[in-house]
Design a protein around this motif. Structure first.
Motif, mmCIF file in Angstrom:
data_model
loop_
_atom_site.group_PDB
_atom_site.id
_atom_site.type_symbol
_atom_site.label_atom_id
_atom_site.label_comp_id
_atom_site.label_asym_id
_atom_site.label_seq_id
_atom_site.Cartn_x
_atom_site.Cartn_y
_atom_site.Cartn_z
ATOM 1 N N LEU A 1 32.830 37.401 22.502
ATOM 2 C CA LEU A 1 33.062 36.944 23.878
ATOM 3 C C LEU A 1 31.802 36.258 24.394
ATOM 4 C CD1 LEU A 1 34.782 36.747 26.423
ATOM 5 C CD2 LEU A 1 34.047 39.069 27.015
ATOM 6 N N ILE B 1 41.244 38.565 17.158
ATOM 7 C CA ILE B 1 42.293 37.675 17.649
ATOM 8 C C ILE B 1 43.342 37.527 16.547
ATOM 9 C CG2 ILE B 1 42.802 35.439 18.670
ATOM 10 C CD1 ILE B 1 40.720 37.072 20.202
ATOM 11 N N VAL C 1 39.129 35.914 31.388
ATOM 12 C CA VAL C 1 38.648 35.651 30.032
ATOM 13 C C VAL C 1 39.624 34.660 29.422
ATOM 14 C CG1 VAL C 1 38.273 36.599 27.726
ATOM 15 C CG2 VAL C 1 37.535 37.889 29.738
ATOM 16 N N VAL D 1 44.858 40.269 21.426
ATOM 17 C CA VAL D 1 43.400 40.365 21.552
ATOM 18 C C VAL D 1 43.053 41.837 21.697
ATOM 19 C CG1 VAL D 1 41.371 39.682 22.873
ATOM 20 C CG2 VAL D 1 43.320 38.115 22.699
ATOM 21 N N TYR E 1 36.094 44.011 28.588
ATOM 22 C CA TYR E 1 35.691 42.634 28.283
ATOM 23 C C TYR E 1 34.252 42.421 28.737
ATOM 24 C CZ TYR E 1 40.631 42.277 27.479
ATOM 25 O OH TYR E 1 41.894 42.492 27.009
ATOM 26 N N TYR F 1 35.789 40.737 19.319
ATOM 27 C CA TYR F 1 37.213 41.006 19.500
ATOM 28 C C TYR F 1 38.004 40.431 18.323
ATOM 29 C CZ TYR F 1 35.664 42.060 24.208
ATOM 30 O OH TYR F 1 34.999 42.601 25.280
ATOM 31 N N LEU G 1 36.536 32.845 22.850
ATOM 32 C CA LEU G 1 36.763 33.686 24.023
ATOM 33 C C LEU G 1 35.624 33.415 24.990
ATOM 34 C CD1 LEU G 1 37.848 37.272 22.854
ATOM 35 C CD2 LEU G 1 39.149 35.696 24.289
ATOM 36 N N ASN H 1 46.279 28.009 24.476
ATOM 37 C CA ASN H 1 45.351 28.790 25.291
ATOM 38 C C ASN H 1 46.090 29.863 26.078
ATOM 39 O OD1 ASN H 1 43.426 26.969 24.378
ATOM 40 N ND2 ASN H 1 43.568 25.692 26.210
ATOM 41 N N LEU I 1 41.136 32.555 26.384
ATOM 42 C CA LEU I 1 41.300 32.465 24.936
ATOM 43 C C LEU I 1 41.762 31.059 24.588
ATOM 44 C CD1 LEU I 1 41.698 33.528 22.020
ATOM 45 C CD2 LEU I 1 43.983 34.276 22.730
#
Length: 257
Positions: free
Chosen positions: A256, A245, A190, A205, A237, A243, A183, A224, A192
């Protein structure tokens, strides 16, 4: 988590090897089968009768032990010209009477009848067909599976149901030969990044401990997706926070950057 969550979460974990589009239909099919066994095929009655018959057989076997000793002792005493022991004869009479009653009860239980209503084959075939059709449609059309589309929302509700039930709550895993997702924070986004193997899947997320703020993202060909940061979610965030996932076969904690 409510008490029901643990066994239900375990069941959903067993279904997690299936594609997301198939899981709700498979769960519905299992619930239908369980309901039919319980209420239309006398499942509890069958189990109760089986348990009683097992107990009766165990009782007969246990009673056979003193009878065997008494028989052996009687043979030896008769061979020596003696009468059978009074205590042995008393035990033998009681054990034989109880054993005969247990055997008779087992014989009566063996004749127990059960309702034999047919299986709902049409409904079961409909659920199975719906699952296969959903798999074909949503796997071939990622746009229909987007979180903003009707299909994506429906399956998003199912993912929320899985989360509520505690499915996968103790399993943190990254599939073999895949890099750990990342992340990365930008000014207004943001990003991923997962593996291309997750192309077309819905990823979830969520900040650890703040599952209500989870977002669902449709992964592109590279695996992505982008979370657009706005005033409404800017506080969610923050660089350095951890976080969770989640995607198919993927459940990992990521910080992050």
């Amino acid at each position: 988590m409510i008490v029901l969550g643990s066994p239900l979460g375990w069941l959903l974990d067993q279904l997690s090897f299936l594609p997301l589009w198939v899981r709700p239909w498979a769960l519905s099919l299992l619930v239908l089968v369980a309901f039919w066994l319980l209420f239309f095929r006398s499942g509890p009655k069958r189990l109760a009768v089986l348990a009683l018959r097992v107990l009766l057989v165990v009782g007969v076997v246990v009673l056979t032990i003193p009878l065997a000793f008494e028989y052996t002792s009687t043979r030896r005493r008769r061979a020596a010209g003696k009468a059978p022991a009074q205590a042995g004869a008393a035990v033998s009479d009681v054990a034989e009477a109880v054993s005969a009653n247990l055997t008779d009860a087992d014989r009566r239980l063996a004749k127990t009848e059960y309702p034999n209503k047919g299986w709902p084959r049409k409904t079961m075939a409909l659920l199975a067909g719906a699952g296969i059709l959903s798999w074909i449609v949503f796997a071939a059309s990622p746009a229909l599976a987007a979180p903003t589309a009707v299909g994506g929302k429906a399956y998003g509700w199912y993912r929320n149901f899985e989360h509520w039930a505690g499915a996968g709550s103790t399993r943190i895993a990254v599939p073999d030969k895949e890099a750990v997702p990342t992340l990365v924070g930008r000014k207004s986004d943001v990003i991923l990044s997962t593996s291309p193997a997750h192309h077309g899947e819905l990823a979830q997320v969520s900040p650890v401990g703040q599952e209500k703020r989870a977002v669902q993202l449709l992964l592109d060909r590279s695996g992505n997706a982008v979370i657009h940061v706005t005033r409404a979610n800017a506080a969610t965030y923050v660089r350095g926070n951890v976080y969770l996932i989640q995607a198919k076969d993927l459940r990992v904690l990521v910080r992050l950057q």
